[in-house]
Design a protein around this motif. Structure first.
Motif, PDB file in Angstrom:
ATOM      1  N   GLN A 299       8.830  -8.179  -8.346  1.00  0.00           N
ATOM      2  CA  GLN A 299       7.806  -8.212  -9.388  1.00  0.00           C
ATOM      3  C   GLN A 299       6.418  -7.974  -8.806  1.00  0.00           C
ATOM      4  O   GLN A 299       5.681  -7.100  -9.270  1.00  0.00           O
ATOM      5  CB  GLN A 299       7.828  -9.555 -10.117  1.00  0.00           C
ATOM      6  N   VAL A 300       6.059  -8.740  -7.795  1.00  0.00           N
ATOM      7  CA  VAL A 300       4.727  -8.621  -7.204  1.00  0.00           C
ATOM      8  C   VAL A 300       4.543  -7.261  -6.555  1.00  0.00           C
ATOM      9  O   VAL A 300       3.497  -6.617  -6.698  1.00  0.00           O
ATOM     10  CB  VAL A 300       4.499  -9.756  -6.173  1.00  0.00           C
ATOM     11  N   SER A 301       5.578  -6.794  -5.862  1.00  0.00           N
ATOM     12  CA  SER A 301       5.511  -5.489  -5.192  1.00  0.00           C
ATOM     13  C   SER A 301       5.327  -4.364  -6.208  1.00  0.00           C
ATOM     14  O   SER A 301       4.512  -3.456  -6.009  1.00  0.00           O
ATOM     15  CB  SER A 301       6.771  -5.259  -4.370  1.00  0.00           C
ATOM     16  N   ALA A 302       6.104  -4.420  -7.307  1.00  0.00           N
ATOM     17  CA  ALA A 302       6.016  -3.374  -8.333  1.00  0.00           C
ATOM     18  C   ALA A 302       4.637  -3.363  -8.995  1.00  0.00           C
ATOM     19  O   ALA A 302       4.047  -2.300  -9.203  1.00  0.00           O
ATOM     20  CB  ALA A 302       7.100  -3.578  -9.383  1.00  0.00           C
ATOM     21  N   LEU A 303       4.116  -4.523  -9.323  1.00  0.00           N
ATOM     22  CA  LEU A 303       2.798  -4.591  -9.966  1.00  0.00           C
ATOM     23  C   LEU A 303       1.706  -4.124  -9.013  1.00  0.00           C
ATOM     24  O   LEU A 303       0.725  -3.487  -9.439  1.00  0.00           O
ATOM     25  CB  LEU A 303       2.527  -6.009 -10.460  1.00  0.00           C
ATOM     26  N   ASN A 304       1.863  -4.422  -7.732  1.00  0.00           N
ATOM     27  CA  ASN A 304       0.892  -3.918  -6.750  1.00  0.00           C
ATOM     28  C   ASN A 304       0.940  -2.396  -6.673  1.00  0.00           C
ATOM     29  O   ASN A 304      -0.098  -1.730  -6.552  1.00  0.00           O
ATOM     30  CB  ASN A 304       1.185  -4.514  -5.368  1.00  0.00           C
ATOM     31  N   GLU A 305       2.155  -1.848  -6.750  1.00  0.00           N
ATOM     32  CA  GLU A 305       2.304  -0.386  -6.707  1.00  0.00           C
ATOM     33  C   GLU A 305       1.708   0.262  -7.955  1.00  0.00           C
ATOM     34  O   GLU A 305       1.046   1.299  -7.872  1.00  0.00           O
ATOM     35  CB  GLU A 305       3.782  -0.018  -6.568  1.00  0.00           C
ATOM     36  N   ILE A 306       1.943  -0.350  -9.117  1.00  0.00           N
ATOM     37  CA  ILE A 306       1.348   0.158 -10.361  1.00  0.00           C
ATOM     38  C   ILE A 306      -0.171   0.093 -10.277  1.00  0.00           C
ATOM     39  O   ILE A 306      -0.869   1.024 -10.694  1.00  0.00           O
ATOM     40  CB  ILE A 306       1.875  -0.641 -11.571  1.00  0.00           C
ATOM     41  N   GLU A 307      -0.680  -1.012  -9.715  1.00  0.00           N
ATOM     42  CA  GLU A 307      -2.133  -1.171  -9.574  1.00  0.00           C
ATOM     43  C   GLU A 307      -2.720  -0.049  -8.726  1.00  0.00           C
ATOM     44  O   GLU A 307      -3.750   0.546  -9.059  1.00  0.00           O
ATOM     45  CB  GLU A 307      -2.434  -2.536  -8.946  1.00  0.00           C
ATOM     46  N   GLY A 308      -2.050   0.272  -7.622  1.00  0.00           N
ATOM     47  CA  GLY A 308      -2.530   1.335  -6.747  1.00  0.00           C
ATOM     48  C   GLY A 308      -2.459   2.698  -7.422  1.00  0.00           C
ATOM     49  O   GLY A 308      -3.366   3.529  -7.271  1.00  0.00           O
ATOM     50  N   SER A 309      -1.394   2.950  -8.167  1.00  0.00           N
ATOM     51  CA  SER A 309      -1.238   4.228  -8.852  1.00  0.00           C
ATOM     52  C   SER A 309      -2.282   4.391  -9.951  1.00  0.00           C
ATOM     53  O   SER A 309      -2.859   5.471 -10.122  1.00  0.00           O
ATOM     54  CB  SER A 309       0.169   4.335  -9.439  1.00  0.00           C
ATOM     55  N   LEU A 310      -2.533   3.319 -10.709  1.00  0.00           N
ATOM     56  CA  LEU A 310      -3.552   3.374 -11.763  1.00  0.00           C
ATOM     57  C   LEU A 310      -4.930   3.653 -11.165  1.00  0.00           C
ATOM     58  O   LEU A 310      -5.748   4.360 -11.767  1.00  0.00           O
ATOM     59  CB  LEU A 310      -3.576   2.062 -12.544  1.00  0.00           C
ATOM     60  N   ARG A 311      -5.182   3.109  -9.985  1.00  0.00           N
ATOM     61  CA  ARG A 311      -6.481   3.295  -9.346  1.00  0.00           C
ATOM     62  C   ARG A 311      -6.756   4.774  -9.087  1.00  0.00           C
ATOM     63  O   ARG A 311      -7.903   5.229  -9.191  1.00  0.00           O
ATOM     64  CB  ARG A 311      -6.542   2.508  -8.045  1.00  0.00           C
ATOM     65  N   THR A 312      -5.699   5.543  -8.773  1.00  0.00           N
ATOM     66  CA  THR A 312      -5.885   6.978  -8.524  1.00  0.00           C
ATOM     67  C   THR A 312      -6.262   7.720  -9.808  1.00  0.00           C
ATOM     68  O   THR A 312      -6.729   8.856  -9.757  1.00  0.00           O
ATOM     69  CB  THR A 312      -4.604   7.613  -7.942  1.00  0.00           C
ATOM     70  N   HIS A 313      -6.045   7.089 -10.962  1.00  0.00           N
ATOM     71  CA  HIS A 313      -6.430   7.671 -12.248  1.00  0.00           C
ATOM     72  C   HIS A 313      -7.717   7.045 -12.789  1.00  0.00           C
ATOM     73  O   HIS A 313      -8.055   7.225 -13.961  1.00  0.00           O
ATOM     74  CB  HIS A 313      -5.303   7.484 -13.269  1.00  0.00           C
ATOM     75  N   GLY A 314      -8.412   6.309 -11.928  1.00  0.00           N
ATOM     76  CA  GLY A 314      -9.677   5.716 -12.332  1.00  0.00           C
ATOM     77  C   GLY A 314      -9.541   4.490 -13.210  1.00  0.00           C
ATOM     78  O   GLY A 314     -10.484   4.118 -13.925  1.00  0.00           O
ATOM     79  N   VAL A 315      -8.369   3.847 -13.172  1.00  0.00           N
ATOM     80  CA  VAL A 315      -8.119   2.665 -14.003  1.00  0.00           C
ATOM     81  C   VAL A 315      -7.863   1.454 -13.118  1.00  0.00           C
ATOM     82  O   VAL A 315      -7.080   1.521 -12.169  1.00  0.00           O
ATOM     83  CB  VAL A 315      -6.909   2.878 -14.936  1.00  0.00           C
ATOM     84  N   SER A 316      -8.515   0.341 -13.438  1.00  0.00           N
ATOM     85  CA  SER A 316      -8.340  -0.897 -12.687  1.00  0.00           C
ATOM     86  C   SER A 316      -7.328  -1.793 -13.386  1.00  0.00           C
ATOM     87  O   SER A 316      -7.387  -1.981 -14.603  1.00  0.00           O
ATOM     88  CB  SER A 316      -9.689  -1.629 -12.576  1.00  0.00           C
TER      89      SER A 316
END
Length: 249
Positions: A166-183
Motif C-alpha cells: 500500500q505505502v509503496s504503491a501510493l509513493n509510486e503514484i505520488e511520484g508519477s503525479l509529480r511528473t504531471h505537475g500534480v501534488s
C-alpha cells in the motif's frame, strides 16, 4: 419513379440530435446534464447559422437558437440558486451488475476547468484492486478539462501483510503525479469510515462503496478489464451535492 430525398446538412442534423438529447434530459429532471447539451447544441447551431445564406432559414435558425437559449438560461439560474441555497442533490442508484458507470461517466459533468484541488476520503485504498482504482481516478483527473494541482487522500493504513504494498504503491503514484505537475498528499486515519470526494468548485460526491464499486473479473482477458464502462458494478448509491464553501479534510 420516386423523387430523391432532400439533402440534409450533416452539421444541422448533428446539432438537432444534441438538442433532442438536451430536451430528453430536461424532461427527466437531469438539469445539469441538460444544460450542458443545450449549450453544446446551440454552439453547433450557431456554426450552421454562419454558413447559411438563405434569409428564411437564417430566421428560423435564430428563432430556434433563441428558444433554446431562453431555456438554458432558465436552467442555469435555477441550478445557481439551488447551489446557493445548498439544496442541490442528485442521487444515482447503481444496480448489481450494471455497466456504464466508469469514473469518466460518473464524474465528467462536474469536472470544470475551475478545479485545482481534490479531496478523497476513502478508508479502503489498500489492496491491489483498490490502489489501481485510485490510480485510474487520478488518470481521469489529469485527462479531464480541470486543472488539478493538488490531490488529498485520507485513507486507513493496512495493518496486515499488504501494508508495504500500500505505502509503496501510493509513493509510486505520488511520484508519477509529480511528473504531471500534480501534488499528492496522503494521510492515514485509524478511525475513518465515511467515503467522500470533494472538489474545490463546490461539488461533493458520496459513493456508498467509495471508489471500489467495480466487480473483479474472472480473467485478465475479459471484456471490461480495461474499459470500465463495460465493467460490471456492485450495487451502491451515489449522492451528489453542491456546497460553494467546500472545506478541506
Amino acid at each position: 419513379m420516386a423523387l430523391p430525398s432532400p439533402k440534409i446538412d450533416p452539421e444541422y442534423a448533428a446539432a438537432v440530435a444534441v438538442l433532442k438529447r438536451a430536451v430528453e434530459l430536461d424532461s427527466e429532471f437531469r438539469y445539469l446534464q441538460a444544460l450542458a447539451f443545450y449549450e453544446k447544441g446551440m454552439d453547433m447551431l450557431l456554426q450552421v447559422l454562419k454558413g447559411t445564406k438563405e434569409d428564411t432559414k437564417r430566421c428560423n435558425l435564430r428563432k430556434k437558437i433563441t428558444e433554446y437559449m431562453d431555456r438554458a438560461e432558465h436552467l442555469k439560474r435555477y441550478l445557481d440558486q439551488e447551489k446557493e441555497d445548498g439544496k442541490y442533490h442528485k442521487q444515482i442508484k447503481i444496480e448489481e451488475n450494471a455497466t456504464g458507470f466508469s469514473y469518466e461517466s460518473l464524474f465528467q459533468e462536474y469536472l470544470t476547468e475551475t478545479i485545482t484541488e481534490v479531496w478523497i476520503e476513502d478508508p479502503y485504498i489498500r489492496n491491489t484492486q483498490q490502489l489501481y482504482n485510485f490510480l485510474r481516478f487520478c488518470e481521469m483527473l489529469i485527462k479531464s478539462p480541470c486543472k488539478v494541482k493538488t490531490i488529498h487522500l485520507l485513507t486507513s493504513l493496512d495493518q496486515d501483510s499488504g501494508r508495504t504494498e500500500q505505502v509503496s504503491a501510493l509513493n509510486e503514484i505520488e511520484g508519477s503525479l509529480r511528473t504531471h505537475g500534480v501534488s499528492l498528499e496522503v494521510k492515514y486515519s485509524s478511525s475513518i469510515h465515511d467515503r467522500e470526494i470533494r472538489f474545490n468548485n463546490g461539488w461533493i460526491v458520496k459513493i456508498g462503496r467509495g471508489l471500489d464499486y467495480f466487480k473483479r473479473l474472472k480473467g485478465h482477458f475479459s471484456i471490461g478489464y480495461f474499459d470500465f464502462d463495460l465493467r460490471p458494478c456492485r450495487e451502491t448509491t451515489v449522492d451528489i451535492f453542491h456546497d460553494k464553501h467546500t472545506q478541506k479534510i
